[in-house]
Each structure stands twice: as C-alpha cells, then as structure tokens.
Design an enzyme around this catalytic site. Sequence first.
Site, PDB file in Angstrom:
ATOM      1  N   HIS A   1      -0.883  63.395 -29.983  1.00  0.00           N
ATOM      2  CA  HIS A   1      -1.791  63.219 -28.851  1.00  0.00           C
ATOM      3  C   HIS A   1      -2.952  64.186 -29.043  1.00  0.00           C
ATOM      4  O   HIS A   1      -2.900  65.070 -29.892  1.00  0.00           O
ATOM      5  CB  HIS A   1      -1.068  63.489 -27.526  1.00  0.00           C
ATOM      6  CG  HIS A   1      -0.532  64.878 -27.417  1.00  0.00           C
ATOM      7  ND1 HIS A   1       0.643  65.286 -28.030  1.00  0.00           N
ATOM      8  CD2 HIS A   1      -1.028  65.968 -26.799  1.00  0.00           C
ATOM      9  CE1 HIS A   1       0.845  66.563 -27.775  1.00  0.00           C
ATOM     10  NE2 HIS A   1      -0.159  67.011 -27.043  1.00  0.00           N
TER      11      HIS A   1
ATOM     12  N   CYS B   1       5.469  65.290 -25.727  1.00  0.00           N
ATOM     13  CA  CYS B   1       4.481  65.884 -26.641  1.00  0.00           C
ATOM     14  C   CYS B   1       4.969  65.898 -28.093  1.00  0.00           C
ATOM     15  O   CYS B   1       4.238  66.276 -28.994  1.00  0.00           O
ATOM     16  CB  CYS B   1       4.122  67.288 -26.183  1.00  0.00           C
ATOM     17  SG  CYS B   1       3.418  67.292 -24.533  1.00  0.00           S
TER      18      CYS B   1
ATOM     19  N   HIS C   1      -2.651  66.725 -32.196  1.00  0.00           N
ATOM     20  CA  HIS C   1      -1.494  67.394 -32.781  1.00  0.00           C
ATOM     21  C   HIS C   1      -0.222  66.754 -32.260  1.00  0.00           C
ATOM     22  O   HIS C   1      -0.238  65.949 -31.339  1.00  0.00           O
ATOM     23  CB  HIS C   1      -1.509  68.900 -32.489  1.00  0.00           C
ATOM     24  CG  HIS C   1      -1.271  69.258 -31.056  1.00  0.00           C
ATOM     25  ND1 HIS C   1      -0.579  70.374 -30.676  1.00  0.00           N
ATOM     26  CD2 HIS C   1      -1.622  68.649 -29.898  1.00  0.00           C
ATOM     27  CE1 HIS C   1      -0.528  70.446 -29.352  1.00  0.00           C
ATOM     28  NE2 HIS C   1      -1.163  69.406 -28.866  1.00  0.00           N
TER      29      HIS C   1
ATOM     30  N   GLU D   1      -6.097  74.473 -23.168  1.00  0.00           N
ATOM     31  CA  GLU D   1      -5.602  73.208 -23.701  1.00  0.00           C
ATOM     32  C   GLU D   1      -5.963  72.060 -22.743  1.00  0.00           C
ATOM     33  O   GLU D   1      -6.296  70.968 -23.170  1.00  0.00           O
ATOM     34  CB  GLU D   1      -4.093  73.319 -23.859  1.00  0.00           C
ATOM     35  CG  GLU D   1      -3.417  72.086 -24.361  1.00  0.00           C
ATOM     36  CD  GLU D   1      -1.924  72.268 -24.378  1.00  0.00           C
ATOM     37  OE1 GLU D   1      -1.375  72.260 -25.484  1.00  0.00           O
ATOM     38  OE2 GLU D   1      -1.322  72.423 -23.293  1.00  0.00           O
TER      39      GLU D   1
ATOM     40  N   ASP E   1     -12.241  71.182 -35.412  1.00  0.00           N
ATOM     41  CA  ASP E   1     -12.853  70.110 -34.621  1.00  0.00           C
ATOM     42  C   ASP E   1     -12.635  68.740 -35.254  1.00  0.00           C
ATOM     43  O   ASP E   1     -12.876  68.549 -36.446  1.00  0.00           O
ATOM     44  CB  ASP E   1     -14.344  70.380 -34.431  1.00  0.00           C
ATOM     45  CG  ASP E   1     -14.988  69.446 -33.416  1.00  0.00           C
ATOM     46  OD1 ASP E   1     -14.324  69.109 -32.414  1.00  0.00           O
ATOM     47  OD2 ASP E   1     -16.153  69.068 -33.621  1.00  0.00           O
ATOM     48  N   HIS E   2     -12.197  67.800 -34.441  1.00  0.00           N
ATOM     49  CA  HIS E   2     -11.940  66.424 -34.853  1.00  0.00           C
ATOM     50  C   HIS E   2     -10.964  66.345 -36.028  1.00  0.00           C
ATOM     51  O   HIS E   2     -11.124  65.541 -36.943  1.00  0.00           O
ATOM     52  CB  HIS E   2     -13.244  65.677 -35.147  1.00  0.00           C
ATOM     53  CG  HIS E   2     -13.949  65.301 -33.902  1.00  0.00           C
ATOM     54  ND1 HIS E   2     -14.723  66.202 -33.198  1.00  0.00           N
ATOM     55  CD2 HIS E   2     -13.970  64.148 -33.187  1.00  0.00           C
ATOM     56  CE1 HIS E   2     -15.216  65.607 -32.125  1.00  0.00           C
ATOM     57  NE2 HIS E   2     -14.769  64.358 -32.085  1.00  0.00           N
TER      58      HIS E   2
ATOM     59  N   HIS F   1      -6.470  66.629 -27.470  1.00  0.00           N
ATOM     60  CA  HIS F   1      -7.007  67.490 -26.417  1.00  0.00           C
ATOM     61  C   HIS F   1      -8.484  67.749 -26.666  1.00  0.00           C
ATOM     62  O   HIS F   1      -8.941  67.760 -27.812  1.00  0.00           O
ATOM     63  CB  HIS F   1      -6.316  68.865 -26.402  1.00  0.00           C
ATOM     64  CG  HIS F   1      -4.876  68.805 -26.071  1.00  0.00           C
ATOM     65  ND1 HIS F   1      -4.407  68.631 -24.797  1.00  0.00           N
ATOM     66  CD2 HIS F   1      -3.780  68.928 -26.862  1.00  0.00           C
ATOM     67  CE1 HIS F   1      -3.093  68.640 -24.815  1.00  0.00           C
ATOM     68  NE2 HIS F   1      -2.689  68.808 -26.060  1.00  0.00           N
TER      69      HIS F   1
END
Length: 168
Positions: free
Chosen positions: A43, A37, A18, A129, A83-84, A45
């Site tokens: 970036h 950020c 995100h 996170e 996810d992904h 997580h």
Amino acid sequence: MSQPVAFLTRKETFSACHRLHSPHLSDAENAEVFGKCNHINGHGHNYTVEVTVRGPIDIRTGMVMNITELKTALDRVVFKDLDHKNLDLDVDFFKKTPSTTENVCVYIWDNVRQHLKRPELLYEVKVYETDKNSVSYRGPYNHNGYYQGMQMKRSAKTSCTNISSDSD
C-alpha cells in the site's frame, strides 16, 4: 552573554509504497502483527518529513545553517532515494529491514547526516505517515541512556515515538 541557539526545520513531502513485513517473522506472525498492512501487494502513503537542525546562530550570517544545504541534503535522500519508490524493492536498506515509519526515520537520519557539513547539528527527523500517525527520531543513544553526541537523557518525550499503524 551566550550565543543564542535556534532550531531550523525543513519540511518536505514524498510518496512511496511498502508492505509491512519482517524477514525475522513467519508469514503467520507477519499477518498477525501487521494485519491488513501486510497485504502481499503493499500500500502507499504520502509522507511528510520534517528535518530539524539545532545550533548556535552564527553572528556573521544570522543562521544556524544555510537552509539551502539542508534542502540539498533532503533532495539527495528523500527525493532521489525514496520518492515514488517501492521501499521494500527499490531501497537496499529495506530489503532486510521492515519498512516501518520508525525505520524510514532512521534511514533519513543516517543518510541526511552524510550530506551535512556539520552533521552534529542534526537534531530530529519526524515522519508523518498519515495525518494521525508520526514518528520522531533523534539519533542513537548509548547504554547509559544518553544520545550519542548530546548530553540529553532519553525520555518518553525524546524517544522514537510512534503513534503507528496504517489502520487509522
């Protein structure tokens, strides 16, 4: 004798990227608020999610809820939707809402509830996170400071708590 009440938690992990950026702020304000950020390329997580339900232990089954039902709800929301994914580009909710961990919690809460036979049992969603940063969300509360559907006053320990910032 009253029926015992228990908390049941399911834990999952997912990966997503995100960019912390709010459409409600100027580019300069976004850079000031979100710092590194807010980088244009974003970036990622490896998030950990804990979803907790709370309720009486059924005398017949010995369960608050069948863990399979909770797992299925998480599969539909977390793995199918998040996810992904690039949260900002792939998830409609985040196209107009900053993809902060607070808002990821709200997204998971709102969508998991839709997949539970007894959504009133949903007690808390907690998203890590990083190893150092997490957010807990226990649903909306009304103007009197009570959670909707719960007789529990909102306090520092029960509010949406963010020890946030991707910088740590």
